[in-house]
Write an enzyme that holds these catalytic residues in place. Structure first.
Site, PDB file in Angstrom:
ATOM      1  N   GLU A   1      18.704  22.740 -14.208  1.00  0.00           N
ATOM      2  CA  GLU A   1      19.291  21.505 -14.709  1.00  0.00           C
ATOM      3  C   GLU A   1      18.155  20.774 -15.417  1.00  0.00           C
ATOM      4  OE1 GLU A   1      21.575  17.445 -13.250  1.00  0.00           O
ATOM      5  OE2 GLU A   1      20.059  18.342 -11.966  1.00  0.00           O
TER       6      GLU A   1
ATOM      7  N   ASP B   1      17.114  21.752  -9.478  1.00  0.00           N
ATOM      8  CA  ASP B   1      17.680  20.447  -9.770  1.00  0.00           C
ATOM      9  C   ASP B   1      16.737  19.612 -10.631  1.00  0.00           C
ATOM     10  OD1 ASP B   1      19.590  18.152  -9.115  1.00  0.00           O
ATOM     11  OD2 ASP B   1      17.696  17.361  -8.342  1.00  0.00           O
TER      12      ASP B   1
END
Length: 590
Positions: A292, A259
């Site tokens: 990401e 993330d």
């Protein structure tokens, strides 16, 4: 037997072959640390070099314990493998070898087969409840499920990005053994399992590291969540790298999605972590590492990582589908069709250009293969970060969504679906937490403040309509409807994924773009050469008007989103809201 060097102590409680459990805590700001057992025993830990405290004791699996810091406070193990309740309660000693795997020979599947389905375990009801969806998803054509973060968080419900104990699966979802059973069952259905991990911050409630291990953080660098994690320290690096290895080796996850790595303030940590994973995971296994990364750092996709979530592609598609141009969509408001064409031919849209803030963003990506990019129409962020969590089914026409879905599932990029997409679910996916007191009020007001710059929420009365993240109804409203197998949307997804697996999948490795051309506002066509020499072409029109095209007409139609089958249509014309997919065999110049 010599003690390990300070950098190599495994964090947390480790069952040893001798029957002992070794407890190790890095607490450089503590003077005295003890292990406090639930039965009242206190085990003083031995101070080691460089801030470590260690002790071995006969504590079997299931033993509940906490650490006492300087006689002042009791804290859970930051590397707890399981919690007895919430993040503030006791940690539990676990036996990593207790679970008996049904499919121990599973080696995963190659990346070119990836069709990913992102889901939230809590919304679906826990680990055991997710298992009930596996057969349906495998039959649909999904090849991997991706679980939103599982790290133990405060309360019973949370998006998952407020975890504070990254080694412990959320106790309200089930036990570590139940998580392993879910993964095992998925493997039995031929499904990979990917885990979304958060290594850029800890949540706001239940993180005690600042009291006894301030070195986890650096005050000179800030992130949206506070002080940045200090990855310069080997103990901190090992804490997170060992966590990644635990998920991959002990739990047998098939991949990790990292993330918001743009918030990790260390240029070498990600490369070191990828290298350690590649070294320690068995060679025959297929393990996928995806990112990401708002920075669009293409070089990372050549240094140990398989792919990046392509927010650029999503944002351009969203502007074309909905006409929305506020906030970050403003970066895609100008010439969105050209931007989508660049995405389909080169991967990233921003490859060093300036964004709306005047900042340079991205690196050249045209040399990377299409499957270095994960494409999606929706995900947890893009739905949940809306004030009311609306899905595309409520924001654009059915025909436009069918056309965009055709592009998603039949392009050579790796497609990702969000739970409920396969039924065009109209239930929202909202932002939800389970905080209390001052923190709950701060999160409530912070959530509403995020939308103050939007025209629809210009005044406080309008913002007050935004659902309260801490209201249990916000959580329950986010449960999607799942379609029957014979529903129109389920048939569309099944048809497209069948075509992908039958005609494209085995030829995707080594595929390359042949470019994309804008035909009109909202309309374009893109071409790729597959590894058998065949040519895949997708003609897409997301506008409300028919578009005439001077490109050669399609000879080998694979799918027409307006007909739901092959069939006749006017030559050199793209109807409104349509996608036409063709696959021309190698050597055929017709």
């Amino acid at each position: 037997m010599p003690l390990p060097t300070p950098e190599t102590w495994p964090h947390g409680a480790q069952l040893l072959d001798s029957g002992l459990t070794r407890f190790a805590l890095w607490a450089p700001d503590a003077f005295h640390v003890s292990v406090e057992l639930e039965d009242g025993q206190s085990l003083p830990m031995l101070a080691q070099d460089d801030g470590w405290f260690v002790i071995k004791s006969h504590c079997p699996a299931g033993t509940a314990y906490r650490y006492q810091i300087d006689g002042e406070m009791l804290v859970p193990d930051p590397a707890s493998r399981a919690q007895q309740g919430d993040v503030h309660g006791p940690s539990l000693v676990t036996d990593p070898n207790a679970y008996q795997w049904q499919f121990p020979q599973w080696q995963g599947r190659p990346w070119h087969e990836a069709v990913i389905y992102e889901l939230h375990v809590g919304v679906l009801g826990g680990f055991a409840a997710v298992e009930k969806h596996l057969a349906r998803l495998a039959e649909l054509g999904i090849t991997a499920i991706e679980l939103m973060p599982l790290a133990q968080f405060p309360g019973e419900r949370n998006w998952g990005y407020d975890g504070v104990l990254p080694y412990a699966p959320q106790s309200s979802y089930g036990t570590p053994e139940q998580l392993k059973h879910l993964i095992d069952c998925a493997h039995g259905h031929g499904l990979m399992v990917i885990l979304d991990v958060v290594y850029n911050h800890f949540g706001p409630d239940g993180n005690y590291l600042g009291r006894y291990a301030k070195g986890f953080f650096r005050q000179d660098l800030k992130t949206p969540w506070g002080d940045a994690i200090d990855f310069r320290r080997p103990q901190v690096r090992d804490f997170f790298i060992d966590n990644a290895l635990m998920w991959l080796l002990e739990y047998r996850f098939d991949g990790l999605r990292f993330d918001a790595v743009h918030a990790i303030e260390d240029p070498d940590f990600l490369k070191q972590m990828a290298a350690r994973i590649r070294q320690q995971v068995d060679g025959p296994r297929h393990v996928w590492l995806t990112l990401e990364n708002e920075l669009n750092q293409a070089h990372l996709l050549e240094e140990g990582f398989d792919a990046q979530w392509n927010d650029d592609g999503h944002n351009a598609l969203h502007v074309l589908l909905t006409g929305e141009t506020e906030a970050y969509y403003n970066d895609f408001a100008e010439r969105p069709t050209e931007k989508l064409a660049r995405c389909l031919s080169e991967g990233f849209i921003y490859q060093g250009e300036r964004n709306r803030h005047g900042e340079l963003r991205g690196e050249p990506s045209g040399h990377l293969p299409p499957n270095a990019f994960v494409l999606f129409l929706q995900n947890h962020d893009q739905i949940g970060n809306r004030a009311f969590g609306e899905r595309l089914s409520a924001l654009c026409s059915t025909d436009a969504l069918r056309a965009a879905t055709t592009l998603l599932l039949l392009s050579p990029m790796v497609p990702l679906l969000f739970m409920g997409d396969e039924g065009a679910a109209n239930e929202p996916f909202l932002f939800f937490t389970d905080f209390h007191g001052e923190l709950a009020e701060a999160v409530r007001q912070g959530r509403r403040g995020e939308f103050a710059a939007f025209a629809a929420f210009a005044d406080a009365e309008q913002r007050a309509r935004i659902p309260d993240p801490n209201d249990a109804q916000t959580f329950t409203a986010s449960r999607p409807h799942f379609p029957q197998a014979d529903s129109p949307w389920a048939r569309l997804y099944a048809t497209l994924l069948h075509l992908r697996h039958q005609h494209l999948t085995e030829h995707l490795t080594g595929s390359r773009s042949l470019g994309a051309q804008v035909l009109a506002d909202g309309a374009l066509y893109a071409r790729w050469q597959l590894n058998d020499g065949s040519e895949l072409r997708i003609d897409l029109n997301l506008s409300a008007h028919a578009v005439e095209s001077s490109v050669p007409p399609v000879q080998y139609c694979l799918f027409d989103s307006r007909l739901d089958a092959t069939g006749d249509r006017p030559a050199n014309t793209l109807p409104p809201y349509s996608a036409l997919v063709s696959l021309t065999p190698a050597g055929d110049d017709a």
